[in-house]
Write a protein that holds these residues in place. Structure first.
Motif, PDB file in Angstrom:
ATOM      1  N   LEU A  86       0.836  -1.191   0.000  1.00  0.00           N
ATOM      2  CA  LEU A  86       0.000   0.000   0.000  1.00  0.00           C
ATOM      3  C   LEU A  86       0.874   1.246   0.000  1.00  0.00           C
ATOM      4  O   LEU A  86       1.671   1.466   0.911  1.00  0.00           O
TER       5      LEU A  86
ATOM      6  N   ILE B 200      -8.582  -1.723   5.895  1.00  0.00           N
ATOM      7  CA  ILE B 200      -8.015  -3.058   5.651  1.00  0.00           C
ATOM      8  C   ILE B 200      -8.061  -3.884   6.930  1.00  0.00           C
ATOM      9  O   ILE B 200      -8.425  -5.075   6.909  1.00  0.00           O
TER      10      ILE B 200
ATOM     11  N   VAL C 170     -11.728  -3.384   3.209  1.00  0.00           N
ATOM     12  CA  VAL C 170     -10.895  -3.356   2.005  1.00  0.00           C
ATOM     13  C   VAL C 170     -10.018  -4.591   2.031  1.00  0.00           C
ATOM     14  O   VAL C 170      -9.397  -4.898   3.061  1.00  0.00           O
ATOM     15  N   VAL C 171      -9.972  -5.315   0.921  1.00  0.00           N
ATOM     16  CA  VAL C 171      -9.198  -6.558   0.856  1.00  0.00           C
ATOM     17  C   VAL C 171      -8.299  -6.534  -0.381  1.00  0.00           C
ATOM     18  O   VAL C 171      -8.568  -5.825  -1.352  1.00  0.00           O
ATOM     19  N   ALA C 172      -7.215  -7.317  -0.294  1.00  0.00           N
ATOM     20  CA  ALA C 172      -6.308  -7.456  -1.431  1.00  0.00           C
ATOM     21  C   ALA C 172      -6.883  -8.474  -2.392  1.00  0.00           C
ATOM     22  O   ALA C 172      -7.294  -9.575  -1.993  1.00  0.00           O
ATOM     23  N   ARG C 173      -6.912  -8.100  -3.680  1.00  0.00           N
ATOM     24  CA  ARG C 173      -7.473  -9.002  -4.677  1.00  0.00           C
ATOM     25  C   ARG C 173      -6.792  -8.728  -6.025  1.00  0.00           C
ATOM     26  O   ARG C 173      -6.827  -7.605  -6.517  1.00  0.00           O
TER      27      ARG C 173
ATOM     28  N   VAL D 166      -7.346   2.452  -3.392  1.00  0.00           N
ATOM     29  CA  VAL D 166      -8.427   1.464  -3.328  1.00  0.00           C
ATOM     30  C   VAL D 166      -9.215   1.492  -4.631  1.00  0.00           C
ATOM     31  O   VAL D 166      -9.681   2.557  -5.058  1.00  0.00           O
TER      32      VAL D 166
ATOM     33  N   ARG E 243      -4.299  -5.769  -6.146  1.00  0.00           N
ATOM     34  CA  ARG E 243      -4.747  -4.428  -5.798  1.00  0.00           C
ATOM     35  C   ARG E 243      -5.687  -4.518  -4.609  1.00  0.00           C
ATOM     36  O   ARG E 243      -6.167  -5.600  -4.244  1.00  0.00           O
ATOM     37  N   HIS E 244      -5.964  -3.379  -3.985  1.00  0.00           N
ATOM     38  CA  HIS E 244      -6.874  -3.337  -2.847  1.00  0.00           C
ATOM     39  C   HIS E 244      -8.264  -2.892  -3.321  1.00  0.00           C
ATOM     40  O   HIS E 244      -8.394  -1.901  -4.039  1.00  0.00           O
TER      41      HIS E 244
ATOM     42  N   ARG F 295      -5.648   1.995   5.604  1.00  0.00           N
ATOM     43  CA  ARG F 295      -5.087   0.889   6.389  1.00  0.00           C
ATOM     44  C   ARG F 295      -6.067   0.447   7.481  1.00  0.00           C
ATOM     45  O   ARG F 295      -6.175  -0.753   7.777  1.00  0.00           O
TER      46      ARG F 295
ATOM     47  N   ASP G 190     -11.371  -5.348   7.414  1.00  0.00           N
ATOM     48  CA  ASP G 190     -11.830  -6.190   6.295  1.00  0.00           C
ATOM     49  C   ASP G 190     -12.857  -5.502   5.413  1.00  0.00           C
ATOM     50  O   ASP G 190     -13.609  -6.171   4.685  1.00  0.00           O
TER      51      ASP G 190
END
Length: 585
Positions: free
Chosen positions: A240, A498, A503-506, A468, A509-510, A495, A501
Motif C-alpha cells: 500500500l 483493511i 478493504v481486501v487485497a485481490r 483502493v 490491488r486493494h 489501512r 476487512d
C-alpha cells in the motif's frame, strides 16, 4: 539503496558509484551532443546493423486548434519552446532525437550507444515530456494542450554514423507511432516488451488489447502511471503506497532549480515546508528517483535530523559524510580513522591539505560534533571536502526532519550556500516551526521556499482511488473528507479499513468490498491510532494558549469562528489575538 560510494577511483572519482547511497547513471551525455558525433561513430562512414532499441513517438493534442486562434509568431515561439524542451528531456535520459515531424517528436534509446536500462530511460523521459507539455500549456493559457506518447521496444535496423533522421528503421518505429495514436492525451502507453523491461521501476495499468493499423493481431498495451523506484528497481516499495498527486508544480520547480545549479554552478537551497504527512518526504523521494534516472553524474547525500538522543549538532551532515566514506555503524575507532584517511587522501589536492582535512572530518563522523576545533575552521574544512569530492559535478544534500535541526547545522547550511564553489544543491524538508525560529534561512540569496498546502478534493480523490479500487462515491467522499487534504491521513484511513476487512487485497490491488456498509460506518470513521499519535505530536508543539484554543474548539467541530471561541473561552481577554491568527493560518 546501497549506502556509501567508493572514493578509490582514479583522480578521486568514485570507481563504482557517484551517488552516496545511490548508483550513478553514466552514458553518452546530452542527446545530439558530443556522444553522437564522429568521435563515437565508425571511422569510415555510416554502417548498418541490427539492434534492440526503444522508440518513442510523441504527438501534441490540441495544437491545431490553438494555432488557428493564435498569432503565427506566438505559435512559432511555442513550437520552439516545445522542441527545446523535448531535446532537453530526451538528452537528460541519454536518448537521441531522431526527428521532429510537424508537432510530433520521435526519439530513440540504444543509438549510438546501448545501455541495459534504455527502456526505463525512455519511459521516464516520456512521463517527463507529458508533464512538461502540460505545464507549457498552462503557462500560455492553453490548458487543453497535451502530449500523448507511445513507446515500443524491439529490433530495428540502425545506421551507425548517421545523424538524426534516418538512424533507425523497422517495425518498432511504425508500431510506436500506432501506440501513440491509441494513447489518450496526457498519457504514456507502452507495449508488452517495454512493460516487462521496466516493471521493477514503473507502475503500469493494463489498457487491454488494441488492433493497431498494420498489425494482423491485437496488441496488448499498458499505461505508464508513475515511477515507483530508483534506477533498476532499487528502493521499490511494494504494498500500500499513496501516489504523489497535486504536487507536479512543486516537483517541477525543484527540478528546474537543480538543473539551474548544473548549468551555472551556483549553490541553491530549497526549503520544503509543510505539516506532518503533507508529502514532504514523498516530494524528496520523487526528486530522488528523478535524479537517479537522468543521464547525469551526481554526488547524492541524505541525512536525517534526529528528534531525540544525543546525536550531536551536525548529525544529519555527519550521516552524509559517513556514507560517502563507507563508514559502518559497527566500525571501531581504528577502522573509522583508516577509512577517513583513505577517503580524504583520494580527493585532497596534496598531502598538506589531507593532513588538514582528516582530523576535522574525524571530529564530525566520530560524534557529529566539533571536537576542539574552531567552528569557522571546521566549516571551511567540511566545505573544502565537499568541493574536492564533487569536482565539477553536481552534489546534492537532502536534510530531512529539519525542524529538529540544531542551530549549528543551520549555520552550516547557510555557510555552504554562501561560500561553496561546488555545484551544490540542497533541499531541507521541515515543518513550519523551523521557519518561525529561523526565518533568515529562506531569505538568503539562492534560497527558495516551497510551501506544501493541503491538497484539493480532486487531488485527494486521485490519491484515494489509487489506493483502493472500485470505491463507491459515498466511500470516496468519506475518505476524502476525513483526510482533509493530507495524503498520509488518507493512507492511514485506508489501512484502518483493511484492518476491519472493509478493504481486501485481490488480484494485486486493494478493493473496497463493504458495499452494504455492514462493517464500517462511513459517516463515523474512527481516527486510526497512527493518526492520533501524529496529531498529538503536533499538538505538543503548540504554546499553552494555542493548545487551550484547540482543546476548546474541539467541541465545536472541525471549523469554527472567532465568535464561538470567544463565547467558549473568552480568549480576547487573554491577549491571544496573534496566537489565534497563527491557528487560522
Amino acid at each position: 539503496m546501497e549506502c556509501g560510494a567508493g572514493l578509490d577511483g582514479p583522480a578521486g572519482i568514485p570507481s563504482a558509484t557517484l551517488r552516496a547511497g545511490l548508483s550513478a547513471t553514466t552514458g553518452p551525455g546530452p542527446a545530439n551532443g558530443p556522444a553522437n558525433g564522429p568521435a563515437n561513430g565508425p571511422a569510415n562512414g555510416p554502417v548498418s546493423e541490427r539492434r534492440t532499441t526503444t522508440v518513442l513517438f510523441g504527438d501534441l493534442v490540441g495544437f491545431t486548434t490553438l494555432a488557428e486562434a493564435r498569432d503565427p509568431e506566438d505559435v512559432r515561439e511555442l513550437l520552439s519552446t516545445y522542441f527545446a524542451t523535448a531535446r532537453t528531456v530526451v538528452g537528460r535520459y541519454g536518448g537521441t532525437i531522431e526527428k521532429f515531424i510537424g508537432d510530433a517528436v520521435m526519439a530513440v534509446w540504444g543509438v549510438p550507444l546501448s545501455h541495459e536500462d534504455d527502456a526505463e530511460r525512455a519511459v521516464r523521459a516520456g512521463l517527463d515530456l507529458v508533464a512538461e507539455v502540460t505545464a507549457l500549456g498552462a503557462s500560455v493559457g492553453a490548458p487543453d494542450l497535451a502530449l500523448r506518447v507511445g513507446l515500443v521496444t524491439g529490433p530495428v535496423a540502425v545506421t551507425l554514423g548517421a545523424l538524426h533522421e534516418g538512424m533507425v528503421a523497422g517495425d518498432a518505429v511504425n508500431t510506436a507511432a500506432r501506440v501513440q495514436a491509441a494513447a489518450t492525451p496526457g498519457t504514456v502507453w507502452v507495449d508488452q516488451e517495454t512493460r516487462w523491461l521496466t516493471e521493477a521501476t514503473v507502475a503500469f495499468s493494463d489498457m487491454g488489447e488494441h488492433l493497431l493499423k498494420g498489425k494482423s493481431e491485437p496488441v496488448r498495451l499498458h499505461r505508464a502511471d508513475m515511477v515507483v523506484a530508483s534506477a533498476g528497481g532499487a528502493q521499490r516499495v511494494d504494498g500500500l503506497q499513496a501516489p504523489m498527486a497535486g504536487r507536479d508544480a512543486e516537483l517541477r520547480q525543484a527540478k528546474e532549480l537543480f538543473h539551474a545549479t548544473q548549468a551555472d554552478g551556483r549553490a541553491r537551497l530549497v526549503v520544503v515546508s509543510g505539516i506532518a504527512g503533507i508529502g514532504k518526504s514523498r516530494l524528496g523521494w520523487e526528486f530522488d528517483k528523478y535524479t537517479d534516472g537522468i543521464d547525469d553524474e551526481l554526488f547524492w547525500h541524505r541525512g536525517r535530523c534526529p528528534s531525540y538522543g544525543d546525536g550531536g549538532a551536525f548529525w544529519a551532515f555527519a550521516e552524509m559524510v559517513r556514507s560517502r566514506l563507507h563508514l559502518a555503524e559497527g566500525d571501531d575507532a581504528s577502522t573509522v580513522e583508516d577509512k577517513v584517511r583513505h577517503g580524504v587522501a583520494s580527493v585532497a589536492r596534496n598531502a598538506e591539505e589531507a593532513a588538514w582535512l582528516t582530523p576535522r572530518l574525524l571530529a564530525l563522523v566520530s560524534g557529529g560534533g566539533t571536537g576542539s576545533f574552531d567552528r569557522t575552521d571546521l566549516f571551511s574544512a567540511w566545505t573544502t571536502f565537499l568541493e574536492r569530492v564533487a569536482g565539477d559535478k553536481p552534489v546534492a544534500l537532502l536534510f530531512e526532519d529539519a525542524q529538529h535541526a540544531d542551530d549549528g547545522l543551520l549555520d552550516l547550511i547557510e555557510h555552504l550556500l554562501r561560500t561553496t564553489r561546488a555545484r551544490l544543491f540542497m533541499m531541507v524538508f521541515t515543518r513550519s516551526e523551523l521557519l518561525d525560529r529561523r526565518p533568515g534561512l529562506v531569505r538568503a540569496r539562492g534560497a527558495t521556499l516551497v510551501e506544501l498546502a493541503p491538497l484539493g478534493d480532486d487531488a485527494m480523490a486521485a490519491v484515494v482511488d489509487a489506493l483502493v479500487a472500485d470505491l463507491p462515491g459515498r466511500a470516496r467522499a468519506a475518505l476524502v473528507g476525513r483526510a482533509e487534504g493530507v495524503p498520509l491521513y488518507a493512507l492511514e484511513l485506508v489501512r484502518s479499513l483493511i484492518d476491519q476487512d472493509a478493504v481486501v487485497a485481490r488480484d494485486g490491488r486493494h478493493v473496497f468490498v463493504d458495499q452494504a456498509h455492514a462493517v464500517v460506518d462511513l459517516d463515523r470513521l474512527a481516527t486510526p491510532t497512527s493518526l492520533q499519535t501524529l496529531i498529538a505530536a503536533r499538538l505538543d508543539t503548540l504554546s499553552p494558549l494555542e493548545r487551550r484554543t484547540v482543546q476548546d474548539a474541539a467541541v465545536l467541530g472541525s471549523s469554527f469562528g472567532y465568535d464561538s471561541i470567544r463565547a467558549l473561552a473568552a480568549l480576547l481577554t487573554c491577549g491571544g489575538g496573534s496566537e489565534r491568527h497563527d491557528l487560522s493560518a
